[in-house]
Design an enzyme around this catalytic site. Sequence first.
Site, mmCIF file in Angstrom:
data_model
loop_
_atom_site.group_PDB
_atom_site.id
_atom_site.type_symbol
_atom_site.label_atom_id
_atom_site.label_comp_id
_atom_site.label_asym_id
_atom_site.label_seq_id
_atom_site.Cartn_x
_atom_site.Cartn_y
_atom_site.Cartn_z
ATOM 1 N N GLY A 34 0.834 -1.205 0.000
ATOM 2 C CA GLY A 34 0.000 0.000 0.000
ATOM 3 C C GLY A 34 0.867 1.254 0.000
ATOM 4 N N HIS A 35 1.924 1.220 0.829
ATOM 5 C CA HIS A 35 2.862 2.356 0.839
ATOM 6 C C HIS A 35 3.590 2.472 -0.496
ATOM 7 C CE1 HIS A 35 2.628 1.580 5.326
ATOM 8 N NE2 HIS A 35 2.419 2.887 5.270
ATOM 9 N N LYS A 148 -7.536 4.108 2.443
ATOM 10 C CA LYS A 148 -8.013 3.230 3.527
ATOM 11 C C LYS A 148 -8.348 4.075 4.757
ATOM 12 C CE LYS A 148 -5.361 0.558 6.036
ATOM 13 N NZ LYS A 148 -5.679 1.033 7.412
ATOM 14 N N GLN A 152 -9.072 10.168 7.896
ATOM 15 C CA GLN A 152 -7.797 10.900 7.987
ATOM 16 C C GLN A 152 -7.601 11.761 6.747
ATOM 17 O OE1 GLN A 152 -3.841 9.273 9.390
ATOM 18 N NE2 GLN A 152 -3.485 9.012 7.198
ATOM 19 N N ARG A 186 -0.871 -3.078 10.508
ATOM 20 C CA ARG A 186 -1.341 -3.875 11.644
ATOM 21 C C ARG A 186 -1.727 -5.303 11.237
ATOM 22 N NH1 ARG A 186 -3.253 1.465 13.384
ATOM 23 N NH2 ARG A 186 -2.319 1.898 15.424
HETATM 24 O O1 PAF Z 1 -1.439 7.215 8.068
HETATM 25 C C1 PAF Z 1 -0.393 7.226 8.759
HETATM 26 O O2 PAF Z 1 0.482 6.364 8.634
HETATM 27 C C2 PAF Z 1 -0.211 8.295 9.825
HETATM 28 O O3 PAF Z 1 -1.423 8.641 10.410
HETATM 29 C C3 PAF Z 1 0.503 9.533 9.273
HETATM 30 C C4 PAF Z 1 -0.317 10.217 8.200
HETATM 31 C C5 PAF Z 1 1.860 9.130 8.709
HETATM 32 C C6 PAF Z 1 0.742 10.546 10.396
HETATM 33 O O4 PAF Z 1 1.518 10.006 11.406
#
Ligand code: PAF
Length: 290
Positions: A34-35, A148, A152, A186
């Site tokens: 995903g990253h 996901k 946020q 996770r």
């Molecule tokens: O989504 C994340 O991994 C975190 O919430 C982020 C945006 C890096 C902030 O710490």
Amino acid sequence: MARTRSELADALATLRSASSRVALVPTMGAMHEGHRALVARAAELADAVVVSIFLNPLQFAPGEDLGKYPKTFASDLELCRAEGVAVVFAPTPDVVYPAGEPLVRVAAGPLGAVLEGASRPGHFDGVLTVVAKLFGLVGPDVAVFGEKDAQQFALVAQMVRDLDMPVAIEAVPIVRTAAGLALSSRNIYLDAPAAAAALALVGAVRAAVSAGSGGAAADQVLSAARAVLAAEAHIEVDYCVLVDRETFDDLPSGARTGLLLVAARVGTTRLIDNGVVELRASVEKSEAWS
Ligand code: PAF
């Protein structure tokens, strides 16, 4: 790699002399495919990509998994190298918060208090505060986040709008395993039976999407999703709601799309998932019937 503010400043100065557009991908490490998708999208949007790897203590409530959050720093660096990341910024908490816990923070407001924010009080203030600081330290032209974490993303976009931050925000679709589980750092906590139970989350999203495209009304869409969750004994549902995609409020009547959001605990692991539900068919039907 930059560990300190001055190392970051030096790396950015070199970068800026050669690159007109810089993209930031903020992460907490434990990077996965995903990253990789975030970094790949960032590379399409800019000349150079900066990845931050910072496990932000401010966004974990007492009792959450800060202490045991997965750390895979060597493979994170390898992923960044393979994706051609120009600068990895990997600070320690004292670099990000040199005076200790910040007294002034970004307040996430009403959207930060519902759903994830209700289950994790203070979480979004911590997220927005660190994202604002990373924007300040890196000064990116664009920043890339995953869909996901839909709430946020909505909050970061709202912060950028409300505080006139000079950065574009880009969302990247959820990356899933072959079975459909949304990738998350996770997931490493899940053994095989837990991973199987966790599929109820994507099952709920898919049931909602399919009910919506089949012409079901919003309440039937929600029932379809909740039925999938109820059939899985090994999860504890936190919420399963169908909301407005922009505001996260209840769906207004006649809405043509909604966002199905689900959060559940599988053992001690809390997971989230979501999907856009088209309601066009049901709206057209009810208009035709009226
Ligand atoms: O989504 C994340 O991994 C975190 O919430 C982020 C945006 C890096 C902030 O710490």
